[in-house]
Every structure is written in structure tokens, then in C-alpha cells.
Design a protein around this motif. Structure first.
Motif, PDB file in Angstrom:
ATOM      1  N   VAL A 152       0.755  -1.305  -0.054  1.00  0.00           N
ATOM      2  CA  VAL A 152      -0.200   0.089   0.089  1.00  0.00           C
ATOM      3  C   VAL A 152       0.904   1.221  -0.064  1.00  0.00           C
ATOM      4  O   VAL A 152       1.850   1.489   0.906  1.00  0.00           O
ATOM      5  N   ALA A 153       0.483   2.140  -0.953  1.00  0.00           N
ATOM      6  CA  ALA A 153       1.374   3.289  -0.794  1.00  0.00           C
ATOM      7  C   ALA A 153       1.295   4.305   0.361  1.00  0.00           C
ATOM      8  O   ALA A 153       0.295   4.282   0.940  1.00  0.00           O
ATOM      9  N   SER A 154       2.244   4.930   0.640  1.00  0.00           N
ATOM     10  CA  SER A 154       2.372   5.842   1.898  1.00  0.00           C
ATOM     11  C   SER A 154       1.440   6.796   1.698  1.00  0.00           C
ATOM     12  O   SER A 154       1.332   7.484   0.559  1.00  0.00           O
ATOM     13  N   ALA A 155       0.802   7.233   2.836  1.00  0.00           N
ATOM     14  CA  ALA A 155       0.046   8.490   2.663  1.00  0.00           C
ATOM     15  C   ALA A 155       0.787   9.564   2.372  1.00  0.00           C
ATOM     16  O   ALA A 155       0.229  10.750   1.561  1.00  0.00           O
ATOM     17  N   ALA A 202      -1.289   1.431   9.210  1.00  0.00           N
ATOM     18  CA  ALA A 202      -2.043   0.315   8.649  1.00  0.00           C
ATOM     19  C   ALA A 202      -1.120  -0.208   7.241  1.00  0.00           C
ATOM     20  O   ALA A 202      -0.784  -1.631   7.368  1.00  0.00           O
ATOM     21  N   ALA A 203      -0.442   0.450   6.471  1.00  0.00           N
ATOM     22  CA  ALA A 203       0.338   0.046   5.401  1.00  0.00           C
ATOM     23  C   ALA A 203       1.535  -0.790   6.032  1.00  0.00           C
ATOM     24  O   ALA A 203       1.911  -1.748   5.607  1.00  0.00           O
ATOM     25  N   ALA A 204       2.193  -0.341   7.151  1.00  0.00           N
ATOM     26  CA  ALA A 204       3.204  -0.827   7.715  1.00  0.00           C
ATOM     27  C   ALA A 204       3.101  -2.306   8.294  1.00  0.00           C
ATOM     28  O   ALA A 204       3.980  -2.984   8.663  1.00  0.00           O
ATOM     29  N   LEU A 205       1.691  -2.291   8.638  1.00  0.00           N
ATOM     30  CA  LEU A 205       1.384  -3.580   9.201  1.00  0.00           C
ATOM     31  C   LEU A 205       0.783  -4.538   8.261  1.00  0.00           C
ATOM     32  O   LEU A 205       0.336  -5.684   8.869  1.00  0.00           O
ATOM     33  N   GLN A 206       0.742  -4.349   7.174  1.00  0.00           N
ATOM     34  CA  GLN A 206      -0.051  -5.412   6.189  1.00  0.00           C
ATOM     35  C   GLN A 206       1.010  -6.473   6.174  1.00  0.00           C
ATOM     36  O   GLN A 206       2.135  -6.299   6.113  1.00  0.00           O
TER      37      GLN A 206
END
Length: 282
Positions: A152-155, A202-206
Motif C-alpha cells: 500500500v502506497a504511503s499516505a 496500517a500500511a506498515a502492518l500489512q
């Protein structure tokens, strides 16, 4: 982080197997004419894997680590019960030379926690395929089965390339974006930093591939229903070091309905254990 990165290894193995099975009759003369001791007529056997034994799984996890992963152990007042909880239970296996495992299950006032540690030593029975190559292909299959999502791309990358840094930070741009997302501009604007932080977290925990753990590794994180409205989280960390594949499965089911197990906390605990086990192999 895509699964395609593992496909070449599988393709190489398949190509080698097909080459051995489809050789034409033209090669028969060469094989028949070859004499024992002739140079170039023998193929060197593939190298064996680095490991020819496996650790004792129920003794591979320290008491301190079990206290962290299974908080219910420290709540046991009976010393004998506590010692039994530390010991765990060996998994059923028909070849302890190739595959061993241990599982623990402990209830606490807040949740029931499960831990499984599995060691598998891969051995190739094909002289042209090394143990490491066989383990690499087997691990690739595990990655495919895990069905890891695309990153997932970072915000922080969300502003379009046409926007300048000043535009994305200006009050007018913020108001325009907020108005499209909410009827209250002021509320959306004030919540925007938190929303960005949540998205990055959330992206870091996917579920994802991991660096710096063995030769290759991945993490999977799945939240599922466990009857009624109870939520059960399963965190899996698997890594390969030479011809051994290690799999850790950490499961938590809260005692209170509606409570969701903390993803970051469980991932941190599972990764810490994985690093300890990898260090023991090194």
C-alpha cells in the motif's frame, strides 16, 4: 514484494526436471561411449544443505519469550501447572529428522493465546538439485499460498505530481480536499494528520515480505471471526535459512466479545521470536 519474484526459481527447477525427462535418443550414443574415468562424463552432485539436524522445538523458546507471547503463564499460581505450560506439547510427526514442532496454549483473564513453532529440514533426493534450491522452491510455494497483498502506497505520496509542496499545504487546497470528503471543512482538516498517520500505520502492518530475517522471510496477519462477534487474530512469520524453513504461528482470541487483538503488538512479539530463532541457527 510481489510473488513473481519467486517464479524464476521454480521455473529453473521445472526446466531441469523436464530436461532430464525429455532427452532425445541422440544422447544415447554419448552415454554409451563414455568410459568410467573419462573427463566431462560425470556431473558433480549438488551441494547438501547447511543443516543436517533440527533443534528441539519445545526447548527452543525461552521462558521470558513465552511470558511475553502467552501472558497467561505468569498468572498461573500453581507451580506445576506453570511448568507444564512452559513445556508445551510436541506436534505429531513421522520423521523427526526432517520435521519437528511444538505448540502452546494458555488462557489468561484477557485472552486465550496459541503459539506454534515448526522446523522443517528440506532434503533434495535429486542429485542435480541442491537442498538449498529445493528449500527455496518450497518456500516460494508458501509465499504464494499466503497470498500477500500488493504494498500500500504511503499516505505521504498521495498528492499528485502536479501539486507543489506549497499547494498541498495551503489552506485553500486543504479546504477543497476536506470539503469533498466531509460536510464539515474544519473537522476534516483537523482530522487529516491523524488520518494520514493511521493510513501509514496500517500500511506498515500489512502482510508483507520481510528483510533481514534468514535468507528470505514473510509475515502474514489475518483477522477472522471466532464464533458470535469474537475476533481472532493470527500472525504468521516464516523464514528460510539455507535448507531449513521455520514457521511461527501466533494466535490470540480475546475473552471479551468485540475486542480486537492488537496487530502491531502481536507482530512485534512474533518477529522478535523469529529473530531469536534465526540467531540460534546462525
Amino acid at each position: 514484494m510481489q510473488r513473481k519474484a519467486y517464479v524464476p526459481g521454480v521455473a529453473v527447477l521445472l526446466a531441469a526436471l523436464l530436461a532430464g525427462c525429455t532427452g532425445g535418443s541422440g544422447s544415447d550414443d554419448t552415454a554409451e561411449d563414455a568410459k568410467p574415468g573419462d573427463a566431462g562424463t560425470t556431473t558433480a552432485a549438488a551441494q547438501p544443505g547447511r543443516y543436517d539436524t533440527l533443534p528441539e522445538p519445545c526447548g527452543a523458546v525461552s521462558h521470558d519469550t513465552l511470558d511475553s507471547l502467552l501472558p497467561g503463564i505468569t498468572q498461573l499460581t500453581d507451580e506445576e501447572q506453570r511448568e507444564q505450560a512452559y513445556e508445551g506439547e510436541s506436534t505429531l510427526t513421522y520423521n523427526t529428522d526432517r520435521k519437528v514442532g511444538c505448540r502452546w496454549k494458555v488462557e489468561s483473564t484477557d485472552a486465550t493465546d496459541h503459539l506454534l513453532v515448526d522446523f522443517e529440514r528440506v532434503v533434495s533426493y535429486d542429485n542435480s538439485v541442491s537442498d538449498d534450491s529445493q528449500a527455496t522452491d518450497l518456500f516460494a510455494t508458501k509465499v504464494v499460498d499466503a497470498d500477500l497483498p500488493e504494498p500500500v502506497a504511503s499516505a505521504t505520496e498521495s498528492p499528485s505530481a502536479s501539486e507543489s509542496p506549497s499547494d498541498s499545504a495551503s489552506p485553500s487546497a486543504t479546504s477543497t480536499d476536506a470539503a469533498s470528503a466531509s460536510a464539515s471543512t474544519s473537522t476534516s482538516t483537523s482530522a487529516s494528520p491523524d488520518a494520514s498517520a493511521d493510513a501509514e500505520s496500517a500500511a506498515a502492518l500489512q502482510p508483507r515480505l520481510l528483510d533481514g530475517l534468514g535468507d528470505e522471510a514473510f509475515l502474514d496477519d489475518e483477522l477472522s471471526s471466532a464464533g458470535s462477534t469474537a475476533q481472532q487474530r493470527t500472525v504468521t512469520v516464516a523464514f528460510r535459512t539455507s535448507n531449513v524453513i521455520v514457521t511461527i504461528e501466533y494466535v490470540e482470541q480475546p475473552a471479551t466479545l468485540g475486542t480486537v487483538p492488537d496487530s502491531k503488538e502481536m507482530q512485534d512479539r512474533a518477529r522478535k521470536l523469529a529473530s531469536q530463532l534465526a540467531g540460534a541457527f546462525d
